[in-house]
Design a protein around this motif. Structure first.
Motif, PDB file in Angstrom:
ATOM      1  N   UNK A  34      -5.400   0.594  -6.001  1.00 53.87           N
ATOM      2  CA  UNK A  34      -5.568   0.190  -4.592  1.00 53.87           C
ATOM      3  C   UNK A  34      -5.615  -1.333  -4.483  1.00 53.87           C
ATOM      4  N   UNK A  35      -6.373  -1.953  -5.393  1.00 53.60           N
ATOM      5  CA  UNK A  35      -6.479  -3.418  -5.392  1.00 53.60           C
ATOM      6  C   UNK A  35      -5.116  -4.050  -5.675  1.00 53.60           C
ATOM      7  N   UNK A  44      -0.550   5.826  -7.333  1.00 55.48           N
ATOM      8  CA  UNK A  44      -1.713   6.256  -6.546  1.00 55.48           C
ATOM      9  C   UNK A  44      -1.612   7.734  -6.175  1.00 55.48           C
ATOM     10  N   UNK A  45      -0.401   8.174  -5.808  1.00 58.44           N
ATOM     11  CA  UNK A  45      -0.199   9.585  -5.472  1.00 58.44           C
ATOM     12  C   UNK A  45      -0.470  10.481  -6.674  1.00 58.44           C
ATOM     13  N   UNK A  46      -0.030  10.055  -7.836  1.00 56.38           N
ATOM     14  CA  UNK A  46      -0.237  10.851  -9.048  1.00 56.38           C
ATOM     15  C   UNK A  46      -1.720  10.948  -9.375  1.00 56.38           C
ATOM     16  N   UNK A  47      -2.433   9.826  -9.289  1.00 59.28           N
ATOM     17  CA  UNK A  47      -3.875   9.840  -9.559  1.00 59.28           C
ATOM     18  C   UNK A  47      -4.583  10.736  -8.539  1.00 59.28           C
ATOM     19  N   UNK A  86       2.449   2.775  -5.250  1.00 57.77           N
ATOM     20  CA  UNK A  86       2.171   3.906  -4.360  1.00 57.77           C
ATOM     21  C   UNK A  86       2.362   5.243  -5.062  1.00 57.77           C
ATOM     22  N   UNK A  87       3.423   5.354  -5.870  1.00 63.53           N
ATOM     23  CA  UNK A  87       3.648   6.592  -6.632  1.00 63.53           C
ATOM     24  C   UNK A  87       2.518   6.835  -7.625  1.00 63.53           C
ATOM     25  N   UNK A  96       9.016  -6.002  -3.774  1.00 60.57           N
ATOM     26  CA  UNK A  96       9.459  -4.842  -3.002  1.00 60.57           C
ATOM     27  C   UNK A  96       9.709  -3.639  -3.906  1.00 60.57           C
ATOM     28  N   UNK A  97       9.992  -3.890  -5.183  1.00 62.34           N
ATOM     29  CA  UNK A  97      10.140  -2.801  -6.142  1.00 62.34           C
ATOM     30  C   UNK A  97       8.799  -2.322  -6.671  1.00 62.34           C
TER      31      UNK A  97
END
Length: 194
Positions: free
Chosen positions: A140-141, A80-83, A77-78, A70-71
């Protein structure tokens, strides 16, 4: 519907185990259960208590894994947002100013120009450089794998909680049966004495 002599004494769910967690058998007839298992009441209670403690230990481990996952999911996700942000700003000539953590509580400001690659921590103090597209695909994977692992853990925890409940009910049934048998023997000995 199949029937056997053991189905009258105790029945377990169709699942015998789930990922190494043994299923608990629900005891319908305590006397038959004790006869078939070859245990006396105290041994049966000790066995069931030990099984209950094993379930609790496994539950603690699974809860720790769940907390870890959960951590990780928001962190991935963060990343992925940065990329995605780096890819969106690529070719615009606009620099990205970002604050990043160097060490615990120590931050530094960086100015990121157009970049074709990013560095990702893989763990065990290993960092590799990836192109933005490769990093996005890898993240993503990893996100899909983490979510799938979390779903499996949640199902394992539910199965485990069901086994804990069945074991607690079985302990109560065996104990209550023993108390009832003692009362019967006590009343029989009192009626013989009179």
């Amino acid at each position: 519907m199949a029937s056997s002599s053991s189905s009258s004494s105790f029945s377990s769910a169709m699942v015998i185990e789930r990922r190494g967690i043994p299923a608990a058998a629900f005891v319908e007839d305590v006397q038959t259960y004790l006869n078939q298992s070859g245990l006396d009441v105290n041994s049966a209670l000790a066995f069931l208590q030990e099984r209950l403690q094993q379930y609790k230990l496994v539950e603690m481990k699974l809860l720790a894994q769940q907390k870890d996952l959960q951590g990780k999911i928001p962190d991935i996700g963060k990343c992925l947002d940065i990329v995605a942000t780096l890819q969106a700003r690529k070719g615009t000539g606009e620099a990205l100013v970002a604050d990043f953590e160097v060490s615990e509580g120590i931050y530094s400001r960086a100015r990121i120009e157009d970049t074709d690659s990013v560095c990702l921590w893989l763990g065990a103090n290993v960092m590799l450089e990836y192109s933005c597209d490769e990093a996005d695909a890898l993240l993503q994977k990893n996100l899909e794998n983490a979510k799938a692992s979390l779903d499996v853990l949640v199902a394992d925890l539910q199965f485990l909680r069901d086994q804990v409940t069945v074991t607690q009910v079985t302990i109560a049934r065996v104990y209550n049966w023993d108390v009832h048998q003692r009362r019967i023997r006590q009343s029989a000995s009192v009626s013989q004495d009179s």
